[in-house]
Design an enzyme around this catalytic site. Structure first.
Site, PDB file in Angstrom:
ATOM      1  N   ASP A  62       0.880  -1.165   0.000  1.00 28.66           N
ATOM      2  CA  ASP A  62       0.000   0.000   0.000  1.00 28.66           C
ATOM      3  C   ASP A  62       0.920   1.219   0.000  1.00 28.66           C
ATOM      4  O   ASP A  62       1.641   1.458   0.981  1.00 28.66           O
ATOM      5  CB  ASP A  62      -0.882  -0.030   1.255  1.00 28.66           C
ATOM      6  CG  ASP A  62      -1.800   1.181   1.345  1.00 28.66           C
ATOM      7  OD1 ASP A  62      -1.574   2.175   0.629  1.00 28.66           O
ATOM      8  OD2 ASP A  62      -2.742   1.132   2.161  1.00 28.66           O
ATOM      9  N   TYR A 158      -9.626  15.698  -6.887  1.00 30.07           N
ATOM     10  CA  TYR A 158      -8.672  14.901  -7.680  1.00 30.07           C
ATOM     11  C   TYR A 158      -7.780  15.829  -8.498  1.00 30.07           C
ATOM     12  O   TYR A 158      -6.552  15.683  -8.523  1.00 30.07           O
ATOM     13  CB  TYR A 158      -9.438  13.949  -8.602  1.00 30.07           C
ATOM     14  CG  TYR A 158      -8.557  13.212  -9.597  1.00 30.07           C
ATOM     15  CD1 TYR A 158      -7.813  12.094  -9.213  1.00 30.07           C
ATOM     16  CD2 TYR A 158      -8.453  13.630 -10.927  1.00 30.07           C
ATOM     17  CE1 TYR A 158      -7.003  11.420 -10.123  1.00 30.07           C
ATOM     18  CE2 TYR A 158      -7.658  12.971 -11.839  1.00 30.07           C
ATOM     19  CZ  TYR A 158      -6.930  11.865 -11.436  1.00 30.07           C
ATOM     20  OH  TYR A 158      -6.129  11.202 -12.347  1.00 30.07           O
TER      21      TYR A 158
HETATM   22  N1  LIG Z   1      -7.465   6.536 -16.687  1.00 23.80           N
HETATM   23  C1  LIG Z   1      -7.311   7.798 -17.025  1.00 23.80           C
HETATM   24  O1  LIG Z   1      -8.091   8.346 -17.822  1.00 23.80           O
HETATM   25  C2  LIG Z   1      -6.186   8.616 -16.429  1.00 23.80           C
HETATM   26  C3  LIG Z   1      -5.899   9.866 -16.987  1.00 23.80           C
HETATM   27  C4  LIG Z   1      -4.862  10.624 -16.434  1.00 23.80           C
HETATM   28  C5  LIG Z   1      -4.120  10.119 -15.374  1.00 23.80           C
HETATM   29  N2  LIG Z   1      -4.434   8.907 -14.840  1.00 23.80           N
HETATM   30  C6  LIG Z   1      -3.611   8.409 -13.725  1.00 23.80           C
HETATM   31  O2  LIG Z   1      -3.002   7.204 -14.127  1.00 23.80           O
HETATM   32  C7  LIG Z   1      -2.670   6.424 -12.977  1.00 23.80           C
HETATM   33  C8  LIG Z   1      -3.117   4.976 -13.179  1.00 23.80           C
HETATM   34  O3  LIG Z   1      -4.533   4.900 -13.094  1.00 23.80           O
HETATM   35  P1  LIG Z   1      -5.422   4.017 -14.080  1.00 23.80           P
HETATM   36  O4  LIG Z   1      -6.256   4.969 -14.818  1.00 23.80           O
HETATM   37  O5  LIG Z   1      -4.604   3.023 -14.818  1.00 23.80           O
HETATM   38  O6  LIG Z   1      -6.394   3.317 -13.000  1.00 23.80           O
HETATM   39  P2  LIG Z   1      -6.534   1.793 -12.514  1.00 23.80           P
HETATM   40  O7  LIG Z   1      -7.533   1.844 -11.413  1.00 23.80           O
HETATM   41  O8  LIG Z   1      -6.804   0.919 -13.683  1.00 23.80           O
HETATM   42  O9  LIG Z   1      -5.102   1.458 -11.924  1.00 23.80           O
HETATM   43  C9  LIG Z   1      -4.647   1.976 -10.698  1.00 23.80           C
HETATM   44  C10 LIG Z   1      -3.949   0.869  -9.919  1.00 23.80           C
HETATM   45  O10 LIG Z   1      -3.438   1.449  -8.697  1.00 23.80           O
HETATM   46  C11 LIG Z   1      -3.652   0.503  -7.659  1.00 23.80           C
HETATM   47  N3  LIG Z   1      -3.679   1.185  -6.361  1.00 23.80           N
HETATM   48  C12 LIG Z   1      -4.668   1.991  -5.849  1.00 23.80           C
HETATM   49  N4  LIG Z   1      -4.368   2.375  -4.611  1.00 23.80           N
HETATM   50  C13 LIG Z   1      -3.168   1.822  -4.315  1.00 23.80           C
HETATM   51  C14 LIG Z   1      -2.327   1.859  -3.166  1.00 23.80           C
HETATM   52  N5  LIG Z   1      -2.686   2.535  -2.069  1.00 23.80           N
HETATM   53  N6  LIG Z   1      -1.149   1.181  -3.201  1.00 23.80           N
HETATM   54  C15 LIG Z   1      -0.785   0.503  -4.302  1.00 23.80           C
HETATM   55  N7  LIG Z   1      -1.546   0.407  -5.418  1.00 23.80           N
HETATM   56  C16 LIG Z   1      -2.713   1.068  -5.422  1.00 23.80           C
HETATM   57  C17 LIG Z   1      -5.002  -0.137  -7.995  1.00 23.80           C
HETATM   58  O11 LIG Z   1      -5.174  -1.381  -7.315  1.00 23.80           O
HETATM   59  C18 LIG Z   1      -4.906  -0.268  -9.512  1.00 23.80           C
HETATM   60  O12 LIG Z   1      -4.370  -1.519  -9.919  1.00 23.80           O
HETATM   61  C19 LIG Z   1      -3.307   7.132 -11.795  1.00 23.80           C
HETATM   62  O13 LIG Z   1      -2.339   7.901 -11.117  1.00 23.80           O
HETATM   63  C20 LIG Z   1      -4.350   8.044 -12.451  1.00 23.80           C
HETATM   64  O14 LIG Z   1      -4.648   9.158 -11.657  1.00 23.80           O
HETATM   65  C21 LIG Z   1      -5.449   8.152 -15.343  1.00 23.80           C
END
Ligand SMILES: NC(=O)c1ccc[n+]([C@@H]2O[C@H](COP(=O)([O-])OP(=O)(O)OC[C@H]3O[C@@H](n4cnc5c(N)ncnc54)[C@H](O)[C@@H]3O)[C@@H](O)[C@H]2O)c1
Length: 256
Positions: A62, A158
């Site tokens: 975590d 966020y």
């Molecule tokens: N999806 C989008 O449109 C988008 C756009 C811009 C930025 N982001 C950023 O990209 C990054 C990845 O997100 P995503 O979109 O792939 O989402 P996702 O939910 O598919 O992946 C996020 C992962 O982080 C893990 N996670 C969450 N809390 C955690 C913790 N405390 N410790 C360890 N792991 C943890 C989750 O279990 C998950 O596997 C994030 O930082 C998000 O803010 C996403």
């Protein structure tokens, strides 16, 4: 762009963008520690990398807990003998809704996962990077968001957390430069194939909403994990040795 043999931690790599980053870096010869809070997902990604001939191990952490982040860094050092880069990708959002409706627990979780994780990985990884032989230093690649530079309604807390990621990264770059530690950010635009996508969209993402959003991106499509992985690959590589304190928009010109 050379990253062969580099020891790289990717947080939140059990799904979505982080999975794409971890798989791409491993395919380019990096030795990867796949991190996630979800053991089943993370183990699946590490196994897939190994099945493709790459080097990866899963370590459940975590990223909001200091002792666990220290164990994650120690594990990278134990496995690979050094730590070259940390990709701070783990992230979380409250659902898209009016700012007064986000409760305190949701607010705290947004800041813990998106911002405190940077603080903790810095505390734990910088000493390891300083200890790399010959002053070879290291690098942080922090996944922020277009939300941090072009905030839209409904995701206010966020958006603010991603603004904090961007400013903190630039400050880290200024302070850690003398240690040859580089710090950069990537700002992806919306990616519908992720766990967070529905939350960004307020619960469901119908075709009309997709079309409206897509129309605001000049290159006419959403981002993919691969798009982001290619930018991470560059920033982690030897060829980016003089690049620090930058933010790369991977957004099809959405933010111009
Ligand atoms: N999806 C989008 O449109 C988008 C756009 C811009 C930025 N982001 C950023 O990209 C990054 C990845 O997100 P995503 O979109 O792939 O989402 P996702 O939910 O598919 O992946 C996020 C992962 O982080 C893990 N996670 C969450 N809390 C955690 C913790 N405390 N410790 C360890 N792991 C943890 C989750 O279990 C998950 O596997 C994030 O930082 C998000 O803010 C996403």
């Amino acid at each position: 762009m050379n990253i062969a043999g580099k020891s790289i931690i990717v947080t939140g790599a059990g799904n979505g963008i982080g999975e794409g980053i971890a798989r791409h870096l491993a395919a380019q010869g990096a030795r990867v520690v796949v991190n996630d809070i979800d053991a089943e997902r993370g183990e699946r990604v590490a196994q897939a990398i190994r099945a493709e001939g790459g080097t990866a191990a899963f370590f459940r952490t975590d990223v909001t807990r200091r002792a666990e982040v220290q164990q994650l860094v120690d594990e990278a050092l134990l496995l690979y003998g050094r730590l070259d880069a940390v990709v701070n990708n783990a992230g979380w959002t409250h659902r898209n809704k009016p700012l007064l409706e986000v409760d305190e627990d949701e607010f705290d979780r947004v800041y813990a996962v998106n911002v405190k994780s940077l603080y903790l990985t810095t505390l734990c990884a910088v000493p390891a990077m300083r200890a790399n032989p010959g002053g070879s230093g290291g690098s942080f690649i922090n996944i922020a968001s277009t939300a941090g530079i072009r905030p839209r309604p409904g995701l206010t807390w966020y958006n603010g957390s991603k603004g904090a990621v961007i400013t903190t990264s630039k400050s880290m770059a200024a302070e850690l430069g003398p240690d040859n530690i580089r710090v950069n950010c990537i700002n992806p635009v919306f990616n519908p194939d992720t766990g967070l996508a529905a939350e960004f969209a307020g619960g469901t993402l119908d075709e009309a909403a997709r079309a409206r959003f897509r129309a605001s991106i000049p290159l006419g499509r959403f981002s993919t994990a691969r798009d982001v992985a290619h930018a991470v690959h560059y920033l982690a590589s030897d060829e980016a040795s003089f690049i620090s304190g930058v933010c790369i928009e991977v957004d099809g010109a959405r933010c111009v």
